[in-house]
Design an enzyme around this catalytic site. Structure first.
Site, PDB file in Angstrom:
ATOM      1  N   GLN A   1      10.091   1.439  16.345  1.00 52.11           N
ATOM      2  CA  GLN A   1      10.538   0.333  15.489  1.00 52.11           C
ATOM      3  C   GLN A   1      11.971   0.570  15.019  1.00 52.11           C
ATOM      4  O   GLN A   1      12.816  -0.338  15.063  1.00 52.11           O
ATOM      5  CB  GLN A   1       9.583   0.241  14.299  1.00 52.11           C
ATOM      6  CG  GLN A   1      10.050  -0.616  13.157  1.00 52.11           C
ATOM      7  CD  GLN A   1       8.988  -0.709  12.078  1.00 52.11           C
ATOM      8  OE1 GLN A   1       7.936  -1.291  12.285  1.00 52.11           O
ATOM      9  NE2 GLN A   1       9.243  -0.151  10.914  1.00 52.11           N
TER      10      GLN A   1
ATOM     11  N   GLU B   1      11.417   7.195  10.006  1.00 54.35           N
ATOM     12  CA  GLU B   1      11.277   7.667  11.395  1.00 54.35           C
ATOM     13  C   GLU B   1       9.818   7.688  11.829  1.00 54.35           C
ATOM     14  O   GLU B   1       9.509   7.876  12.993  1.00 54.35           O
ATOM     15  CB  GLU B   1      11.874   9.073  11.527  1.00 54.35           C
ATOM     16  CG  GLU B   1      13.390   9.085  11.426  1.00 54.35           C
ATOM     17  CD  GLU B   1      13.987  10.465  11.592  1.00 54.35           C
ATOM     18  OE1 GLU B   1      13.221  11.458  11.601  1.00 54.35           O
ATOM     19  OE2 GLU B   1      15.218  10.553  11.698  1.00 54.35           O
ATOM     20  N   LYS B   2       8.915   7.528  10.865  1.00 50.07           N
ATOM     21  CA  LYS B   2       7.486   7.476  11.187  1.00 50.07           C
ATOM     22  C   LYS B   2       7.221   6.460  12.303  1.00 50.07           C
ATOM     23  O   LYS B   2       6.460   6.726  13.221  1.00 50.07           O
ATOM     24  CB  LYS B   2       6.711   7.114   9.917  1.00 50.07           C
ATOM     25  CG  LYS B   2       5.313   6.596  10.105  1.00 50.07           C
ATOM     26  CD  LYS B   2       4.371   7.732  10.356  1.00 50.07           C
ATOM     27  CE  LYS B   2       2.920   7.333  10.454  1.00 50.07           C
ATOM     28  NZ  LYS B   2       2.606   5.994  10.834  1.00 50.07           N
ATOM     29  N   ASP B   3       7.851   5.293  12.180  1.00 52.24           N
ATOM     30  CA  ASP B   3       7.721   4.256  13.214  1.00 52.24           C
ATOM     31  C   ASP B   3       8.983   4.313  14.063  1.00 52.24           C
ATOM     32  O   ASP B   3       9.887   3.488  13.921  1.00 52.24           O
ATOM     33  CB  ASP B   3       7.529   2.896  12.545  1.00 52.24           C
ATOM     34  CG  ASP B   3       6.298   2.906  11.659  1.00 52.24           C
ATOM     35  OD1 ASP B   3       5.184   2.799  12.185  1.00 52.24           O
ATOM     36  OD2 ASP B   3       6.452   3.079  10.430  1.00 52.24           O
TER      37      ASP B   3
ATOM     38  N   ALA C   1       0.865  -1.186   0.000  1.00 46.21           N
ATOM     39  CA  ALA C   1       0.000   0.000   0.000  1.00 46.21           C
ATOM     40  C   ALA C   1       0.903   1.238   0.000  1.00 46.21           C
ATOM     41  O   ALA C   1       0.776   2.135   0.832  1.00 46.21           O
ATOM     42  CB  ALA C   1      -0.973   0.007   1.182  1.00 46.21           C
ATOM     43  N   LEU C   2       1.812   1.243  -0.962  1.00 51.83           N
ATOM     44  CA  LEU C   2       2.921   2.194  -0.948  1.00 51.83           C
ATOM     45  C   LEU C   2       2.453   3.620  -1.234  1.00 51.83           C
ATOM     46  O   LEU C   2       1.613   3.856  -2.103  1.00 51.83           O
ATOM     47  CB  LEU C   2       3.976   1.768  -1.979  1.00 51.83           C
ATOM     48  CG  LEU C   2       4.551   0.364  -1.757  1.00 51.83           C
ATOM     49  CD1 LEU C   2       5.574   0.028  -2.851  1.00 51.83           C
ATOM     50  CD2 LEU C   2       5.197   0.227  -0.374  1.00 51.83           C
TER      51      LEU C   2
ATOM     52  N   HIS D   1       6.998   5.783   1.532  1.00 56.01           N
ATOM     53  CA  HIS D   1       7.774   4.621   1.099  1.00 56.01           C
ATOM     54  C   HIS D   1       8.690   4.991  -0.077  1.00 56.01           C
ATOM     55  O   HIS D   1       9.835   4.546  -0.142  1.00 56.01           O
ATOM     56  CB  HIS D   1       6.836   3.503   0.635  1.00 56.01           C
ATOM     57  CG  HIS D   1       5.921   2.959   1.695  1.00 56.01           C
ATOM     58  ND1 HIS D   1       4.570   3.139   1.661  1.00 56.01           N
ATOM     59  CD2 HIS D   1       6.162   2.222   2.806  1.00 56.01           C
ATOM     60  CE1 HIS D   1       4.005   2.536   2.691  1.00 56.01           C
ATOM     61  NE2 HIS D   1       4.942   1.985   3.418  1.00 56.01           N
TER      62      HIS D   1
ATOM     63  N   ARG E   1      -2.542   3.295   6.604  1.00 60.58           N
ATOM     64  CA  ARG E   1      -3.803   3.180   7.342  1.00 60.58           C
ATOM     65  C   ARG E   1      -4.634   4.459   7.291  1.00 60.58           C
ATOM     66  O   ARG E   1      -5.766   4.463   7.783  1.00 60.58           O
ATOM     67  CB  ARG E   1      -3.535   2.799   8.798  1.00 60.58           C
ATOM     68  CG  ARG E   1      -3.062   1.355   8.971  1.00 60.58           C
ATOM     69  CD  ARG E   1      -3.079   0.949  10.427  1.00 60.58           C
ATOM     70  NE  ARG E   1      -2.903  -0.482  10.616  1.00 60.58           N
ATOM     71  CZ  ARG E   1      -1.757  -1.067  10.995  1.00 60.58           C
ATOM     72  NH1 ARG E   1      -0.680  -0.340  11.220  1.00 60.58           N
ATOM     73  NH2 ARG E   1      -1.691  -2.373  11.154  1.00 60.58           N
TER      74      ARG E   1
HETATM   75  P1  AMP Z   1       4.945   0.010   6.484  1.00 61.97           P
HETATM   76  O1  AMP Z   1       4.681  -0.403   5.078  1.00 61.97           O
HETATM   77  O2  AMP Z   1       3.898   0.894   7.077  1.00 61.97           O
HETATM   78  O3  AMP Z   1       5.334  -1.145   7.369  1.00 61.97           O
HETATM   79  O4  AMP Z   1       6.228   0.936   6.432  1.00 61.97           O
HETATM   80  C1  AMP Z   1       7.392   0.528   5.769  1.00 61.97           C
HETATM   81  C2  AMP Z   1       8.478   1.544   6.026  1.00 61.97           C
HETATM   82  O5  AMP Z   1       8.057   2.817   5.551  1.00 61.97           O
HETATM   83  C3  AMP Z   1       8.793   1.724   7.525  1.00 61.97           C
HETATM   84  O6  AMP Z   1      10.197   1.874   7.676  1.00 61.97           O
HETATM   85  C4  AMP Z   1       8.052   2.978   7.860  1.00 61.97           C
HETATM   86  O7  AMP Z   1       8.600   3.682   8.960  1.00 61.97           O
HETATM   87  C5  AMP Z   1       8.206   3.765   6.584  1.00 61.97           C
HETATM   88  N1  AMP Z   1       7.188   4.816   6.460  1.00 61.97           N
HETATM   89  C6  AMP Z   1       5.838   4.642   6.540  1.00 61.97           C
HETATM   90  N2  AMP Z   1       5.217   5.837   6.444  1.00 61.97           N
HETATM   91  C7  AMP Z   1       6.190   6.776   6.326  1.00 61.97           C
HETATM   92  C8  AMP Z   1       6.195   8.205   6.191  1.00 61.97           C
HETATM   93  N3  AMP Z   1       5.058   8.917   6.185  1.00 61.97           N
HETATM   94  N4  AMP Z   1       7.386   8.831   6.103  1.00 61.97           N
HETATM   95  C9  AMP Z   1       8.539   8.128   6.134  1.00 61.97           C
HETATM   96  N5  AMP Z   1       8.611   6.785   6.236  1.00 61.97           N
HETATM   97  C10 AMP Z   1       7.454   6.117   6.337  1.00 61.97           C
END
Ligand code: AMP
Length: 284
Positions: free
Chosen positions: A154, A149-151, A31-32, A36, A188
């Site tokens: 993590q 850094e969003k997460d 869901a890029l 991402h 989400r």
């Molecule tokens: P996810 O697909 O949500 O598991 O995220 C995959 C990677 O993308 C993780 O390292 C997240 O921290 C990063 N990510 C998700 N949303 C953002 C955002 N808005 N800005 C920067 N990185 C993000």
């Protein structure tokens, strides 16, 4: 490498295209969005081959969370990977990642830092995250891995895992990519109804109010952020000021302000870096 990303589904297929050069890995759940894409673009000059993994990891979802409903948009995802110059997209099956089933087998325990903040609400979440990231590192054997850094929790835990387990992967963090009104991009966010979407920028507004108050010290940061939340009637799951490794915030040094709050259906996360002023007395 090639113009269009090569799609692989198994460790053997990955090994066949991996090559001997340097590899950067960007792990995602698909869901890029532009957040991402930023990670992919950041990864591009760091290694000869850029691998993006797309895997909705069941072990980081607790029963009753949105594993089944999590958005899956594979065709659009592959286009985004292509545009960002990604070489290889790894799309493993659950059975490939968890040959003995998701609930059995070796896991990576995050330790005490996995039980605070997000871990308080989701006690098994970071075990699932660290376990799948360790498995992806084993399959891809990257030189560099790029995370957002969003997460933030993590990212800190992955750095610790790599250090404590001597994994030899260079972990790179990227800043949060935001919508025009400040809302941190997230897969989400599609769960937000129109009214809640309009309210959701309150998290970023609270964080920036905290940044503005930073020269006056920690108590003022928290009070300023809380005042913004109160004005919108938002009660956060947590609003916390920590050091840059989720350790204790120290006056005069870099710190991190982290928030989680439910806005309508989804639980939203956000955080921001700031530099604390020297300690001040209440009312100063
Ligand atoms: P996810 O697909 O949500 O598991 O995220 C995959 C990677 O993308 C993780 O390292 C997240 O921290 C990063 N990510 C998700 N949303 C953002 C955002 N808005 N800005 C920067 N990185 C993000």
């Amino acid at each position: 490498m090639s113009d269009v990303p090569t799609v692989v589904r198994t460790p053997a297929e990955l090994a066949a295209v991996r090559g001997e050069g340097t590899v950067a890995l960007v792990p995602t759940m698909g869901a890029l969005h532009d957040g991402h894409v930023q990670l992919m673009k950041h990864a591009r000059p760091l290694a000869q081959t850029v691998v993006v993994s797309i895997f909705v990891n069941p072990t980081q979802f607790a029963p009753g969370e949105d594993f089944e409903a999590y958005p899956r948009t594979l065709d659009a995802d592959l286009e985004r990977c292509d545009e960002a110059g990604v070489d290889v997209v790894l799309l493993p099956e659950v059975a490939t990642m968890y040959p003995d089933g998701p609930d059995s087998g070796v896991v990576v325990e995050p330790g005490p830092l996995g039980r605070v903040l997000e871990g308080e609400q989701r006690p098994t979440h970071f075990r699932g995250v660290l376990t799948v990231v360790a498995k992806l590192f084993g399959i891809v054997r990257p030189d560099v891995a790029v995370f957002g850094e969003k997460d933030f929790q993590q990212l800190v835990l992955i750095r610790r895992m790599v250090r404590e387990l001597s994994m030899g992967v260079d972990v790179v963090g990227c800043p949060i990519v935001r919508e025009a009104d400040g809302l941190a991009m997230s897969s989400r966010n599609v769960y937000l109804g129109a009214d809640d979407r309009a309210r959701a920028s309150v998290l970023h507004r609270a964080l920036t109010a905290g940044v503005d108050a930073a020269p006056r010290g920690a108590e003022h940061v928290l009070a300023a952020a809380r005042a913004v939340l109160d004005a919108e009637g938002v009660v956060p799951d947590y609003l916390t000021l920590t050091g840059p490794d989720l350790d204790e915030a120290v006056p005069g040094q870099e710190a991190r302000l982290l928030i989680a709050a439910r806005i309508g259906t989804p639980r939203l996360l956000d955080n921001i870096g700031l530099v604390l002023g020297p300690t001040t007395h209440e009312g100063a």
